[in-house]
Design a protein around this motif. Structure first.
Motif, PDB file in Angstrom:
ATOM      1  N   GLU A  91       0.834  -1.196   0.000  1.00  0.00           N
ATOM      2  CA  GLU A  91       0.000   0.000   0.000  1.00  0.00           C
ATOM      3  C   GLU A  91       0.872   1.250   0.000  1.00  0.00           C
ATOM      4  O   GLU A  91       1.789   1.402   0.806  1.00  0.00           O
ATOM      5  CB  GLU A  91      -0.896   0.014   1.241  1.00  0.00           C
ATOM      6  N   GLY A  92       0.583   2.169  -0.920  1.00  0.00           N
ATOM      7  CA  GLY A  92       1.295   3.431  -0.960  1.00  0.00           C
ATOM      8  C   GLY A  92       0.808   4.366   0.138  1.00  0.00           C
ATOM      9  O   GLY A  92      -0.396   4.581   0.294  1.00  0.00           O
ATOM     10  N   ILE A  93       1.723   4.928   0.927  1.00  0.00           N
ATOM     11  CA  ILE A  93       1.365   5.843   2.013  1.00  0.00           C
ATOM     12  C   ILE A  93       2.390   6.974   2.045  1.00  0.00           C
ATOM     13  O   ILE A  93       3.439   6.908   1.398  1.00  0.00           O
ATOM     14  CB  ILE A  93       1.325   5.136   3.383  1.00  0.00           C
ATOM     15  N   TYR A  94       2.098   8.003   2.843  1.00  0.00           N
ATOM     16  CA  TYR A  94       3.046   9.090   3.018  1.00  0.00           C
ATOM     17  C   TYR A  94       4.111   8.691   4.045  1.00  0.00           C
ATOM     18  O   TYR A  94       3.798   8.061   5.049  1.00  0.00           O
ATOM     19  CB  TYR A  94       2.338  10.355   3.481  1.00  0.00           C
ATOM     20  N   PRO A  95       5.359   9.061   3.806  1.00  0.00           N
ATOM     21  CA  PRO A  95       6.418   8.680   4.746  1.00  0.00           C
ATOM     22  C   PRO A  95       6.363   9.504   6.027  1.00  0.00           C
ATOM     23  O   PRO A  95       5.815  10.610   6.047  1.00  0.00           O
ATOM     24  CB  PRO A  95       7.699   8.982   3.954  1.00  0.00           C
ATOM     25  N   GLU A  96       6.945   8.961   7.069  1.00  0.00           N
ATOM     26  CA  GLU A  96       7.069   9.672   8.342  1.00  0.00           C
ATOM     27  C   GLU A  96       8.544   9.729   8.712  1.00  0.00           C
ATOM     28  O   GLU A  96       9.184   8.688   8.892  1.00  0.00           O
ATOM     29  CB  GLU A  96       6.281   8.953   9.448  1.00  0.00           C
ATOM     30  N   PHE A  97       9.087  10.940   8.796  1.00  0.00           N
ATOM     31  CA  PHE A  97      10.490  11.078   9.177  1.00  0.00           C
ATOM     32  C   PHE A  97      10.742  12.448   9.798  1.00  0.00           C
ATOM     33  O   PHE A  97      10.023  13.410   9.528  1.00  0.00           O
ATOM     34  CB  PHE A  97      11.433  10.838   7.987  1.00  0.00           C
ATOM     35  N   ASN A  98      11.762  12.499  10.633  1.00  0.00           N
ATOM     36  CA  ASN A  98      12.225  13.748  11.236  1.00  0.00           C
ATOM     37  C   ASN A  98      13.503  14.192  10.540  1.00  0.00           C
ATOM     38  O   ASN A  98      14.365  13.364  10.215  1.00  0.00           O
ATOM     39  CB  ASN A  98      12.493  13.573  12.733  1.00  0.00           C
ATOM     40  N   VAL A  99      13.638  15.492  10.327  1.00  0.00           N
ATOM     41  CA  VAL A  99      14.803  16.045   9.633  1.00  0.00           C
ATOM     42  C   VAL A  99      15.511  17.034  10.553  1.00  0.00           C
ATOM     43  O   VAL A  99      14.862  17.809  11.263  1.00  0.00           O
ATOM     44  CB  VAL A  99      14.380  16.739   8.323  1.00  0.00           C
ATOM     45  N   SER A 100      16.845  17.012  10.536  1.00  0.00           N
ATOM     46  CA  SER A 100      17.647  17.913  11.373  1.00  0.00           C
ATOM     47  C   SER A 100      18.791  18.511  10.571  1.00  0.00           C
ATOM     48  O   SER A 100      19.278  17.904   9.611  1.00  0.00           O
ATOM     49  CB  SER A 100      18.220  17.162  12.582  1.00  0.00           C
ATOM     50  N   LEU A 101      19.205  19.701  10.997  1.00  0.00           N
ATOM     51  CA  LEU A 101      20.384  20.352  10.443  1.00  0.00           C
ATOM     52  C   LEU A 101      21.515  20.216  11.451  1.00  0.00           C
ATOM     53  O   LEU A 101      21.343  20.527  12.634  1.00  0.00           O
ATOM     54  CB  LEU A 101      20.100  21.825  10.167  1.00  0.00           C
ATOM     55  N   VAL A 102      22.681  19.755  10.989  1.00  0.00           N
ATOM     56  CA  VAL A 102      23.825  19.521  11.869  1.00  0.00           C
ATOM     57  C   VAL A 102      24.959  20.457  11.456  1.00  0.00           C
ATOM     58  O   VAL A 102      25.332  20.520  10.284  1.00  0.00           O
ATOM     59  CB  VAL A 102      24.302  18.055  11.794  1.00  0.00           C
ATOM     60  N   THR A 106      26.156  20.882  16.659  1.00  0.00           N
ATOM     61  CA  THR A 106      24.830  21.359  17.053  1.00  0.00           C
ATOM     62  C   THR A 106      23.777  20.768  16.131  1.00  0.00           C
ATOM     63  O   THR A 106      23.913  20.832  14.898  1.00  0.00           O
ATOM     64  CB  THR A 106      24.751  22.890  16.995  1.00  0.00           C
ATOM     65  N   VAL A 107      22.719  20.195  16.708  1.00  0.00           N
ATOM     66  CA  VAL A 107      21.646  19.580  15.936  1.00  0.00           C
ATOM     67  C   VAL A 107      20.374  20.399  16.114  1.00  0.00           C
ATOM     68  O   VAL A 107      19.910  20.614  17.241  1.00  0.00           O
ATOM     69  CB  VAL A 107      21.398  18.124  16.391  1.00  0.00           C
ATOM     70  N   VAL A 108      19.820  20.887  14.987  1.00  0.00           N
ATOM     71  CA  VAL A 108      18.615  21.716  15.017  1.00  0.00           C
ATOM     72  C   VAL A 108      17.497  20.985  14.284  1.00  0.00           C
ATOM     73  O   VAL A 108      17.596  20.759  13.067  1.00  0.00           O
ATOM     74  CB  VAL A 108      18.858  23.081  14.349  1.00  0.00           C
ATOM     75  N   PRO A 109      16.424  20.589  14.981  1.00  0.00           N
ATOM     76  CA  PRO A 109      15.277  19.960  14.301  1.00  0.00           C
ATOM     77  C   PRO A 109      14.633  20.941  13.322  1.00  0.00           C
ATOM     78  O   PRO A 109      14.518  22.135  13.606  1.00  0.00           O
ATOM     79  CB  PRO A 109      14.324  19.598  15.441  1.00  0.00           C
ATOM     80  N   ASP A 136      12.427  25.404   5.195  1.00  0.00           N
ATOM     81  CA  ASP A 136      13.018  26.746   5.207  1.00  0.00           C
ATOM     82  C   ASP A 136      14.135  26.777   6.249  1.00  0.00           C
ATOM     83  O   ASP A 136      13.879  26.643   7.442  1.00  0.00           O
ATOM     84  CB  ASP A 136      11.944  27.780   5.527  1.00  0.00           C
ATOM     85  N   LEU A 137      15.370  26.953   5.782  1.00  0.00           N
ATOM     86  CA  LEU A 137      16.533  26.999   6.669  1.00  0.00           C
ATOM     87  C   LEU A 137      17.072  28.417   6.826  1.00  0.00           C
ATOM     88  O   LEU A 137      18.157  28.609   7.377  1.00  0.00           O
ATOM     89  CB  LEU A 137      17.654  26.099   6.137  1.00  0.00           C
ATOM     90  N   SER A 138      16.341  29.407   6.332  1.00  0.00           N
ATOM     91  CA  SER A 138      16.792  30.791   6.448  1.00  0.00           C
ATOM     92  C   SER A 138      16.951  31.144   7.923  1.00  0.00           C
ATOM     93  O   SER A 138      16.043  30.961   8.716  1.00  0.00           O
ATOM     94  CB  SER A 138      15.780  31.723   5.783  1.00  0.00           C
ATOM     95  N   GLY A 139      18.121  31.631   8.280  1.00  0.00           N
ATOM     96  CA  GLY A 139      18.427  31.917   9.671  1.00  0.00           C
ATOM     97  C   GLY A 139      19.157  30.780  10.345  1.00  0.00           C
ATOM     98  O   GLY A 139      19.927  31.004  11.291  1.00  0.00           O
ATOM     99  N   ALA A 148      25.307  19.496   7.565  1.00  0.00           N
ATOM    100  CA  ALA A 148      24.728  18.218   7.169  1.00  0.00           C
ATOM    101  C   ALA A 148      23.233  18.260   7.432  1.00  0.00           C
ATOM    102  O   ALA A 148      22.772  18.882   8.392  1.00  0.00           O
ATOM    103  CB  ALA A 148      25.366  17.057   7.928  1.00  0.00           C
ATOM    104  N   ILE A 149      22.480  17.621   6.564  1.00  0.00           N
ATOM    105  CA  ILE A 149      21.047  17.455   6.761  1.00  0.00           C
ATOM    106  C   ILE A 149      20.799  15.961   6.912  1.00  0.00           C
ATOM    107  O   ILE A 149      21.173  15.170   6.037  1.00  0.00           O
ATOM    108  CB  ILE A 149      20.246  18.041   5.584  1.00  0.00           C
TER     109      ILE A 149
END
Length: 328
Positions: A91-102, A106-109, A136-139, A148-149
């Protein structure tokens, strides 16, 4: 014809009508950013590689080296996560994941700004979802350095997906840089000239609305991104890019008209990917084909199977009194 037969015929027509098949160009990219100022623009895929199937709690990471032009600052920073084969079983579904900027430990969700998706659009096995998440990573990215993402599959229900790569868009501003004008279009349109969809149908177009003076243009570039583009092989043209040119024209005569009177341009098989690198990034000069208004770019599939996710038109203006006023 009785009612039962009419209903059956209607259902058959709905199955073969092109607008019902998402393999057609039915989700054109939309302009999300337009601006004009002194600055520059860069789009990078970093060290993106195909992830393979990511199961629960498995991670993926792409590294980027950010080097703004001397004396400039970062005005806009956007990240794009390109994913495919999102499914739970069959079954096709939408993915679930968390993304962070490193950056420097320092890790920023990151909070999702927009999700673009597409599927083949008809009932069959393996109708899994594909798409792009925009952030949006502005700032968050404010200066030079190594960033790293990273992302982690957070779906505890056993659903999986694959990441084809991550893109990073940076727009700079600085008083010593040239005056630029740009349109940033984004989305996700799945194209495949199969199952009753011909290449003309499997074409998506991005429009760059506004009036420009071609005589005041020093350079112009078209940047397009196509996950999966060029992964198929064959002698014939599997994909094609058009700039200010209609996708259907009379062969030979159309070429003569372009030579004699100018106009748009098209290129064959510009997107090339493989099992490891599955996102195609193309940048090419288009200053010779600019129009004063109504500029557009089209991507066409011819049996390749690809996604179109980004289309950016960047114009560098000549140094003149008019460009100075426009920048101010």
């Amino acid at each position: 014809m009785n009612l039962k037969k009419a209903v059956i015929l209607l259902n058959l027509l709905l199955l073969i009508t092109p607008v019902q098949a998402s393999y057609a160009g039915d989700k054109p990219l939309q302009t999300v950013i337009y601006d004009k100022h002194r600055g520059g623009l860069d789009f990078s895929l970093g060290d993106s590689r195909y992830s393979g199937e990511l199961e629960y709690n498995e991670s993926y990471r792409v590294n980027f080296s950010v080097e703004p032009p001397a004396g400039s600052s970062i005005k806009v920073a956007k990240a794009y996560v390109y994913w495919v084969w999102s499914k739970k079983g069959l079954e096709g579904i939408y993915p679930e994941f968390n993304v962070s900027l490193v950056n420097s430990g320092t890790v920023v969700p990151l909070q999702e700004e927009k999700m673009y998706t597409d599927t083949k659009g008809f009932v069959s096995r393996y109708d899994f979802f594909s798409g792009a998440h925009a952030y949006d990573l502005s700032g968050e990215i404010s200066g030079p350095g190594n960033y790293a993402i990273s992302l982690v599959n957070t779906a505890e229900d056993g659903s999986t997906f694959c990441v084809q790569g991550i893109g990073l868009l940076l727009i700079y501003e600085g008083s010593e840089l040239p005056v630029i004008e740009y349109w940033v279009n984004e989305g996700c349109d799945m194209l495949y000239a199969e199952y009753g969809i011909d290449p003309e149908m499997a074409t998506t177009t991005a429009y760059f609305e506004g009036v420009i003076d071609p005589e005041n243009v020093a350079d112009a570039y078209l940047i397009t991104v196509s996950p999966s583009g060029g992964y198929s092989s064959g002698a014939e043209a599997r994909n094609r890019l058009f700039f200010n040119e209609k996708t259907s024209r009379i062969p030979v005569i159309g070429d003569l008209i372009q030579i004699l009177f100018g106009g748009g341009k098209s290129w064959k098989n510009i997107y090339q990917t493989n099992e490891t690198v599955q996102v195609a990034l193309d940048e090419r000069p288009v200053g010779a084909y600019l129009e004063s208004a109504g500029n557009f770019a089209s991507v066409q599939d011819n049996g390749d199977y690809l996604l179109v996710t980004n289309a950016i038109l960047l114009i560098e203006l000549k140094e003149s009194e008019n460009s100075e006023k426009g920048a101010n």
